[in-house]
Every structure is written in structure tokens, then in C-alpha cells.
Design an enzyme around this catalytic site. Structure first.
Site, PDB file in Angstrom:
ATOM      1  N   HIS A   1      79.695  38.437  42.526  1.00 49.14           N
ATOM      2  CA  HIS A   1      80.731  38.802  43.486  1.00 49.14           C
ATOM      3  C   HIS A   1      82.102  38.450  42.908  1.00 49.14           C
ATOM      4  CE1 HIS A   1      79.868  34.522  44.742  1.00 49.14           C
ATOM      5  NE2 HIS A   1      81.185  34.485  44.682  1.00 49.14           N
TER       6      HIS A   1
HETATM    7  P1  TYD Z   1      76.024  33.046  47.712  1.00 45.78           P
HETATM    8  O1  TYD Z   1      77.396  33.619  47.731  1.00 45.78           O
HETATM    9  O2  TYD Z   1      74.868  34.015  47.665  1.00 45.78           O
HETATM   10  O3  TYD Z   1      75.889  32.009  46.517  1.00 45.78           O
HETATM   11  P2  TYD Z   1      76.175  32.269  44.952  1.00 45.78           P
HETATM   12  O4  TYD Z   1      77.585  32.736  44.832  1.00 45.78           O
HETATM   13  O5  TYD Z   1      75.951  30.936  44.314  1.00 45.78           O
HETATM   14  O6  TYD Z   1      75.227  33.307  44.468  1.00 45.78           O
HETATM   15  O7  TYD Z   1      75.875  32.084  48.984  1.00 45.78           O
HETATM   16  C1  TYD Z   1      74.606  31.787  49.530  1.00 45.78           C
HETATM   17  C2  TYD Z   1      74.764  31.646  51.021  1.00 45.78           C
HETATM   18  O8  TYD Z   1      75.543  30.488  51.321  1.00 45.78           O
HETATM   19  C3  TYD Z   1      75.464  32.841  51.675  1.00 45.78           C
HETATM   20  O9  TYD Z   1      74.788  33.133  52.885  1.00 45.78           O
HETATM   21  C4  TYD Z   1      76.843  32.312  51.987  1.00 45.78           C
HETATM   22  C5  TYD Z   1      76.610  30.823  52.199  1.00 45.78           C
HETATM   23  N1  TYD Z   1      77.752  29.960  51.864  1.00 45.78           N
HETATM   24  C6  TYD Z   1      78.364  29.217  52.880  1.00 45.78           C
HETATM   25  O10 TYD Z   1      77.976  29.276  54.067  1.00 45.78           O
HETATM   26  N2  TYD Z   1      79.416  28.403  52.554  1.00 45.78           N
HETATM   27  C7  TYD Z   1      79.878  28.303  51.285  1.00 45.78           C
HETATM   28  O11 TYD Z   1      80.849  27.528  51.026  1.00 45.78           O
HETATM   29  C8  TYD Z   1      79.244  29.084  50.250  1.00 45.78           C
HETATM   30  C9  TYD Z   1      79.732  28.998  48.819  1.00 45.78           C
HETATM   31  C10 TYD Z   1      78.193  29.896  50.586  1.00 45.78           C
END
Ligand code: TYD
Length: 135
Positions: free
Chosen positions: A50
């Protein structure tokens, strides 16, 4: 010029161990509003995929190693993070992916704002369209 901006954090070493210092608005160029950690990562399960519209982040590999991939919509570069003293800036509008985690990998990320799903671009084609329309 590399897409990665890396800076070395101050480390104080003595017989008791190593003390590493990260100061808000000094070592990372923003005020820290959120900190999160990634642990128990799997070598074959990459994460990220992302970009953010506005959020600034700064990441450190506290233990072990992993590979960070940056893509600005034109260029794609990879960097191995394997030092607890080297911080890497993740500016807005950089598509980033994390992979090749060692079994002991521990990642800390500090962010310029609270979590907001509206700030995410999770679709690569949408990211490319946004880069094109901004240029
Ligand atoms: P995600 O963006 O998929 O993690 P990565 O970038 O490591 O692949 O995030 C996983 C889940 O966690 C998603 O449902 C969003 C949630 N999340 C939060 O609630 N708070 C946060 O600060 C972060 C970073 C993620």
C-alpha cells in the site's frame, strides 16, 4: 538518487549493552503520533502493499532482517534492513512492500498520525493513476 532515505540513530554502547535513541522531529522529520510493531512474521508472507496519501512513517528493524521494496510509480528499489540503528523514512505516496523476514525479525514503525484507513491506497493501479494525475 535512491528512493530510500536512511539515517543512523545515536547508539550508546557500554559493558551493560546498547542504548539506541530516536527523537521525534529530530531523527524522524515529524511529530510521532503512533507506534506499532510487527513480529512473528513469516518468510513467505509479505506485507504492506500500500501507499499513504498523507502519512509519514519511519521504520527500524529492531531484530533480525527483512527486505523493504519501494515503488514511486516509476522506479522500484529494494533494501535489506538488518540493523537496529538504521532508520528508513516512508514518505507519503511511496508504494511499499515488506518481505524475506528472518524468523527473529522485529520491526518498529513510528507514524505521523493515528490509524486512518481512508489514508491508504491499497490498489496498485489506483496508486499508479494517482501518481500520474499528480505529475
Ligand atoms: P495492514 O495494513 O494489512 O498491515 P501491513 O501494512 O503490515 O501489511 O494492517 C493489518 C490490519 O491492522 C488492518 O485491518 C488495519 C489494522 N491496523 C490498525 O488497526 N491500526 C494500525 O495502526 C495499523 C498499522 C493497522
Amino acid at each position: 538518487m535512491s528512493l530510500f532515505e536512511i539515517n543512523n540513530l545515536k547508539q550508546l554502547r557500554d559493558e551493560r549493552g546498547v542504548l539506541t535513541i530516536l527523537e521525534s522531529e529530530k531523527d524522524c522529520p515529524f511529530s510521532i503520533e503512533r507506534v506499532y510493531f510487527l513480529s512473528n512474521l513469516k518468510v513467505d508472507l509479505p506485507r504492506g502493499f500500500h501507499a499513504h496519501y498523507k502519512l509519514w512513517q519511519y521504520t527500524l528493524c529492531l531484530q533480525g532482517s527483512f527486505e523493504m521494496i519501494y515503488d514511486d510509480g516509476v522506479r522500484r528499489e529494494a533494501l535489506t534492513l538488518d540493523s537496529s540503528s538504521k532508520g528508513v523514512l516512508i514518505p507519503p505516496m511511496i508504494w511499499h512492500e515488506m518481505c524475506k523476514f528472518s524468523s527473529d525479525c522485529l520491526i518498529m514503525v513510528v507514524a505521523s498520525d493515528h490509524y486512518d484507513e481512508e489514508d491508504y491506497i491499497r490498489n496498485y493501479d489506483e496508486f499508479k493513476r494517482k501518481v500520474k494525475s499528480d505529475s
